[in-house]
Design a protein around this motif. Structure first.
Motif, mmCIF file in Angstrom:
data_model
loop_
_atom_site.group_PDB
_atom_site.id
_atom_site.type_symbol
_atom_site.label_atom_id
_atom_site.label_comp_id
_atom_site.label_asym_id
_atom_site.label_seq_id
_atom_site.Cartn_x
_atom_site.Cartn_y
_atom_site.Cartn_z
ATOM 1 N N HIS A 1 -12.218 66.606 -9.151
ATOM 2 C CA HIS A 1 -13.791 66.937 -9.571
ATOM 3 C C HIS A 1 -13.538 67.241 -10.882
ATOM 4 O O HIS A 1 -13.798 68.239 -11.639
ATOM 5 N N LEU A 2 -13.164 66.270 -11.826
ATOM 6 C CA LEU A 2 -12.796 66.264 -13.107
ATOM 7 C C LEU A 2 -14.108 66.846 -13.976
ATOM 8 O O LEU A 2 -13.929 67.430 -15.040
ATOM 9 N N TRP A 3 -15.254 66.261 -13.590
ATOM 10 C CA TRP A 3 -16.419 66.582 -14.234
ATOM 11 C C TRP A 3 -16.651 68.228 -14.564
ATOM 12 O O TRP A 3 -17.649 68.461 -15.347
ATOM 13 N N LEU A 4 -16.227 68.826 -13.464
ATOM 14 C CA LEU A 4 -16.652 70.277 -13.728
ATOM 15 C C LEU A 4 -16.143 70.954 -15.013
ATOM 16 O O LEU A 4 -16.349 72.223 -15.283
ATOM 17 N N ASP A 5 -15.183 70.400 -15.907
ATOM 18 C CA ASP A 5 -14.674 70.857 -17.198
ATOM 19 C C ASP A 5 -15.570 69.986 -18.275
ATOM 20 O O ASP A 5 -15.444 69.017 -18.189
ATOM 21 N N PRO A 6 -16.330 70.661 -18.886
ATOM 22 C CA PRO A 6 -17.097 70.106 -20.040
ATOM 23 C C PRO A 6 -16.262 69.284 -20.846
ATOM 24 O O PRO A 6 -16.647 68.310 -21.226
ATOM 25 N N ALA B 1 -23.634 72.127 -26.104
ATOM 26 C CA ALA B 1 -24.605 73.157 -25.985
ATOM 27 C C ALA B 1 -24.419 73.785 -24.636
ATOM 28 O O ALA B 1 -24.823 75.137 -24.428
ATOM 29 N N LEU B 2 -24.570 72.807 -23.654
ATOM 30 C CA LEU B 2 -24.487 73.407 -22.089
ATOM 31 C C LEU B 2 -23.289 74.187 -22.010
ATOM 32 O O LEU B 2 -23.430 75.255 -21.187
ATOM 33 N N ASP B 3 -22.179 73.938 -22.551
ATOM 34 C CA ASP B 3 -21.061 74.818 -22.335
ATOM 35 C C ASP B 3 -21.187 76.146 -22.858
ATOM 36 O O ASP B 3 -20.657 77.159 -22.295
ATOM 37 N N GLN B 4 -21.596 76.208 -23.941
ATOM 38 C CA GLN B 4 -21.956 77.591 -24.513
ATOM 39 C C GLN B 4 -22.755 78.372 -23.618
ATOM 40 O O GLN B 4 -22.671 79.774 -23.680
ATOM 41 N N LEU C 1 -28.897 64.655 -14.465
ATOM 42 C CA LEU C 1 -28.148 65.371 -13.039
ATOM 43 C C LEU C 1 -27.063 66.099 -13.627
ATOM 44 O O LEU C 1 -26.831 67.447 -13.142
ATOM 45 N N TYR C 2 -25.909 65.661 -14.483
ATOM 46 C CA TYR C 2 -24.852 66.401 -14.878
ATOM 47 C C TYR C 2 -25.156 67.725 -15.350
ATOM 48 O O TYR C 2 -24.615 68.833 -15.120
ATOM 49 N N SER D 1 -23.719 77.481 -12.125
ATOM 50 C CA SER D 1 -23.548 78.818 -13.287
ATOM 51 C C SER D 1 -24.817 79.858 -12.552
ATOM 52 O O SER D 1 -24.282 80.965 -12.508
ATOM 53 N N LYS D 2 -25.790 79.453 -12.308
ATOM 54 C CA LYS D 2 -26.747 80.478 -11.759
ATOM 55 C C LYS D 2 -26.757 80.820 -10.438
ATOM 56 O O LYS D 2 -26.591 81.894 -10.182
ATOM 57 N N SER D 3 -26.140 79.928 -9.273
ATOM 58 C CA SER D 3 -25.529 80.410 -7.983
ATOM 59 C C SER D 3 -24.450 81.439 -8.269
ATOM 60 O O SER D 3 -24.720 82.430 -7.410
#
Length: 333
Positions: free
Chosen positions: A165-170, A208-211, A313-314, A322-324
């Motif tokens: 599940h590699l994509w879960l790390d930005p 930006a998403l990461d921050q 989607l990403y 994050s919200k959950s």
């Protein structure tokens, strides 16, 4: 004049058609990486997605339409055989003319080994009790230097037990974007300017998403939680959140009564604040293990099962996770 205009229109139409035909046929396995490929290809063409809707790569069965897409493809992006096992034989049989790109082998991608022991179930799927230490093994994989470009034959991919599940790390997402960009340029050099521009913009959006996510999780990241299956260590590792266990390591394996009883007992000793289900896999199991405890329940969607496919989607997937987490872990929320 009318004849000249008609001729000009016909010439323009032919040129436009030939330009459109120049775009490669691109097929992508799962939603999160399809989103990244679609973002890099925006303005050129739309890649085809294999695992659509709420389906999971863990339980997916190929359809005739998927087989036809693989046969026509010029480039096929997948994570790798440890995630999309259903694709191994079809790629060998149907993807012979395509360049097959396993993004788990992209330069710069960090791979973490699957965990076992502690509150994580051992990979022989036995129900025996393990050492209760909940420490996380974040062992890093040293990438061997080898040619990443494969045609349909790709039998030197590693068969080791890595979490895919590699994509879960930005940071991994950005590394995959670079690989996607390079492969598309090689397949379609006519659109190099678009691919370069899109990839640069995409990397900035991921930063930006990461921050944004790091700031949102900061108040709750130390609170202990349990997940349905151990698919989150890239997110956990990157954001330093406190995942203390999983109900099952592999979603293909339904946990037995003894395993559920074990998790139920451990929830109290671990002081887990939340237990998270996933949309595709028996959320009622969460009710079983949380019954009579103080743990709350939530849902995480690491593969975008509930989300519409496409370039956004990403970002929606990562924000929703994050919200959950915040909604469930923050008792005052």
């Amino acid at each position: 004049m009318k004849t000249s205009l008609a001729a000009l229109f016909a010439t323009t139409s032919v040129f436009a058609a030939s330009s459109a035909m120049a775009a490669p046929e691109v097929v992508v396995s799962v939603k999160p990486i399809h989103s990244l490929v679609a973002a890099v290809m925006e303005g050129v063409a739309v890649p085809k997605l294999i695992v659509e809707g709420a389906a999971s790569p863990h339980t997916f069965t190929m359809k005739p339409s998927n087989a036809r897409s693989l046969e026509k493809a010029d480039v096929i992006f997948w994570v790798g055989e440890n995630l999309e096992t259903f694709l191994e034989k079809p790629l060998d049989a149907l993807g012979k003319k395509a360049t097959v790109v396993a993004l788990s082998e992209a330069p710069g991608v960090e791979k973490l080994k699957l965990r076992e022991g502690g509150t994580f179930e051992s990979h022989d799927h036995s129900d025996e009790d393990h050492d209760d230490h909940a420490g996380h093994d974040h062992a890093k994989h040293d990438h061997a230097k080898h040619d990443h470009e494969k045609q349909a034959g790709h039998d030197d991919h590693d068969h080791e037990g890595f979490d895919m599940h590699l994509w879960l790390d930005p940071s991994n997402a950005k590394a995959m974007v670079k690989e996607i960009q390079a492969r598309l340029i090689k397949a379609d050099p006519e659109h190099v300017a678009i691919y370069n521009r899109n990839a640069a913009e995409l990397e900035k959006k991921i930063d930006a998403l990461d921050q944004e996510i790091r700031s949102a999780l900061a108040p709750v990241r130390a609170k202990p939680l349990v997940v349905f299956h151990d698919a989150y260590q890239y997110f956990e590792h990157h954001y330093d959140i406190n995942v203390v266990g999983s109900i099952t390591v592999s979603p293909e394996t339904v946990p037995g009564a003894e395993r559920l009883s074990e998790i139920h007992k451990k929830l109290a000793s671990l002081n887990a604040v939340c237990v998270f289900a996933e949309p595709q896999f028996q959320p009622k199991l969460i009710d079983v293990v949380t019954a009579g405890t103080k743990a709350k329940s939530g849902t995480l969607d690491p593969e975008g099962a509930t989300l519409k496919e496409g370039p956004e989607l990403y970002f929606n997937l990562m924000r929703n996770m994050s919200k959950s987490l915040v909604d469930c872990l923050d008792k005052d929320a």
